[in-house]
Design a protein around this motif. Structure first.
Motif, PDB file in Angstrom:
ATOM      1  N   LYS A   1      75.786  -7.014 -13.298  1.00 56.78           N
ATOM      2  CA  LYS A   1      76.255  -6.195 -12.168  1.00 56.78           C
ATOM      3  C   LYS A   1      77.757  -6.370 -11.971  1.00 56.78           C
ATOM      4  O   LYS A   1      78.481  -5.396 -11.752  1.00 56.78           O
ATOM      5  CB  LYS A   1      75.497  -6.588 -10.898  1.00 56.78           C
ATOM      6  N   GLN A   2      78.249  -7.613 -12.053  1.00 53.43           N
ATOM      7  CA  GLN A   2      79.681  -7.867 -11.899  1.00 53.43           C
ATOM      8  C   GLN A   2      80.475  -7.211 -13.028  1.00 53.43           C
ATOM      9  O   GLN A   2      81.546  -6.647 -12.798  1.00 53.43           O
ATOM     10  CB  GLN A   2      79.958  -9.367 -11.870  1.00 53.43           C
ATOM     11  N   ILE A   3      79.941  -7.277 -14.249  1.00 59.22           N
ATOM     12  CA  ILE A   3      80.606  -6.657 -15.397  1.00 59.22           C
ATOM     13  C   ILE A   3      80.650  -5.149 -15.206  1.00 59.22           C
ATOM     14  O   ILE A   3      81.676  -4.514 -15.428  1.00 59.22           O
ATOM     15  CB  ILE A   3      79.908  -7.060 -16.709  1.00 59.22           C
ATOM     16  N   LYS A   4      79.531  -4.562 -14.747  1.00 62.56           N
ATOM     17  CA  LYS A   4      79.478  -3.118 -14.487  1.00 62.56           C
ATOM     18  C   LYS A   4      80.542  -2.727 -13.462  1.00 62.56           C
ATOM     19  O   LYS A   4      81.238  -1.721 -13.632  1.00 62.56           O
ATOM     20  CB  LYS A   4      78.092  -2.722 -13.982  1.00 62.56           C
ATOM     21  N   GLU A   5      80.686  -3.517 -12.392  1.00 56.37           N
ATOM     22  CA  GLU A   5      81.662  -3.214 -11.347  1.00 56.37           C
ATOM     23  C   GLU A   5      83.088  -3.239 -11.897  1.00 56.37           C
ATOM     24  O   GLU A   5      83.902  -2.372 -11.567  1.00 56.37           O
ATOM     25  CB  GLU A   5      81.511  -4.191 -10.179  1.00 56.37           C
TER      26      GLU A   5
ATOM     27  N   THR B   1      71.938  -1.899 -17.127  1.00 57.92           N
ATOM     28  CA  THR B   1      70.858  -2.237 -18.059  1.00 57.92           C
ATOM     29  C   THR B   1      71.319  -2.144 -19.512  1.00 57.92           C
ATOM     30  O   THR B   1      70.649  -2.647 -20.411  1.00 57.92           O
ATOM     31  CB  THR B   1      69.625  -1.335 -17.859  1.00 57.92           C
ATOM     32  N   LYS B   2      72.458  -1.498 -19.747  1.00 56.14           N
ATOM     33  CA  LYS B   2      73.008  -1.361 -21.104  1.00 56.14           C
ATOM     34  C   LYS B   2      73.910  -2.540 -21.476  1.00 56.14           C
ATOM     35  O   LYS B   2      74.370  -2.640 -22.599  1.00 56.14           O
ATOM     36  CB  LYS B   2      73.798  -0.048 -21.238  1.00 56.14           C
ATOM     37  N   ILE B   3      74.165  -3.412 -20.509  1.00 54.60           N
ATOM     38  CA  ILE B   3      75.020  -4.581 -20.749  1.00 54.60           C
ATOM     39  C   ILE B   3      74.124  -5.727 -21.200  1.00 54.60           C
ATOM     40  O   ILE B   3      73.237  -6.166 -20.462  1.00 54.60           O
ATOM     41  CB  ILE B   3      75.809  -4.947 -19.478  1.00 54.60           C
ATOM     42  N   LYS B   4      74.339  -6.188 -22.428  1.00 49.08           N
ATOM     43  CA  LYS B   4      73.482  -7.205 -23.034  1.00 49.08           C
ATOM     44  C   LYS B   4      74.196  -8.567 -23.039  1.00 49.08           C
ATOM     45  O   LYS B   4      75.144  -8.770 -23.794  1.00 49.08           O
ATOM     46  CB  LYS B   4      73.130  -6.820 -24.479  1.00 49.08           C
ATOM     47  N   ILE B   5      73.733  -9.464 -22.183  1.00 54.13           N
ATOM     48  CA  ILE B   5      74.306 -10.808 -22.110  1.00 54.13           C
ATOM     49  C   ILE B   5      73.351 -11.740 -22.848  1.00 54.13           C
ATOM     50  O   ILE B   5      72.235 -11.975 -22.399  1.00 54.13           O
ATOM     51  CB  ILE B   5      74.497 -11.249 -20.642  1.00 54.13           C
ATOM     52  N   ASP B   6      73.805 -12.256 -24.016  1.00 51.33           N
ATOM     53  CA  ASP B   6      72.955 -13.114 -24.850  1.00 51.33           C
ATOM     54  C   ASP B   6      72.665 -14.462 -24.200  1.00 51.33           C
ATOM     55  O   ASP B   6      71.565 -14.985 -24.298  1.00 51.33           O
ATOM     56  CB  ASP B   6      73.599 -13.354 -26.217  1.00 51.33           C
ATOM     57  N   HIS B   7      73.668 -15.022 -23.562  1.00 51.37           N
ATOM     58  CA  HIS B   7      73.511 -16.320 -22.907  1.00 51.37           C
ATOM     59  C   HIS B   7      74.241 -16.258 -21.569  1.00 51.37           C
ATOM     60  O   HIS B   7      75.240 -15.540 -21.457  1.00 51.37           O
ATOM     61  CB  HIS B   7      74.083 -17.439 -23.790  1.00 51.37           C
TER      62      HIS B   7
END
Length: 83
Positions: free
Chosen positions: A32-36, A48-54
């Motif tokens: 959410k923070q990355i999207k903002e 939902t398209k932002i993929k955080i592996d760890h």
């Protein structure tokens, strides 16, 4: 989508976070923070398209993948700094 990928991959998102002892972060950087932050730069990306592996739980440089299309993945740099 390829041109969007090239534009996004040139970006570096910067986050200033509170830290405790030994520069340990309180919490994590979320999708959410990355999207903002991407929205502030003019990119309309679904979280939902932002993929955080760890989980991003430490200061420094990190990378995150964004699924722009089923066959197009962009990699963006995340720079986390302490306050």
């Amino acid at each position: 989508m390829e041109s969007l990928k090239q534009k996004i991959e040139k970006e570096t998102l910067k986050f200033q976070v509170k830290t405790g002892e030994q520069e340990k972060m309180f919490g994590t950087i979320s999708a959410k923070q990355i999207k903002e932050e991407l929205s502030k730069l003019g990119y309309n990306i679904d979280k939902t398209k932002i993929k955080i592996d760890h989980p991003i739980m430490s200061l420094g440089m990190h990378t995150v993948q964004i699924e722009l299309h089923k066959e197009v993945l962009a990699t963006i740099k995340i720079h986390v700094q302490g306050k």
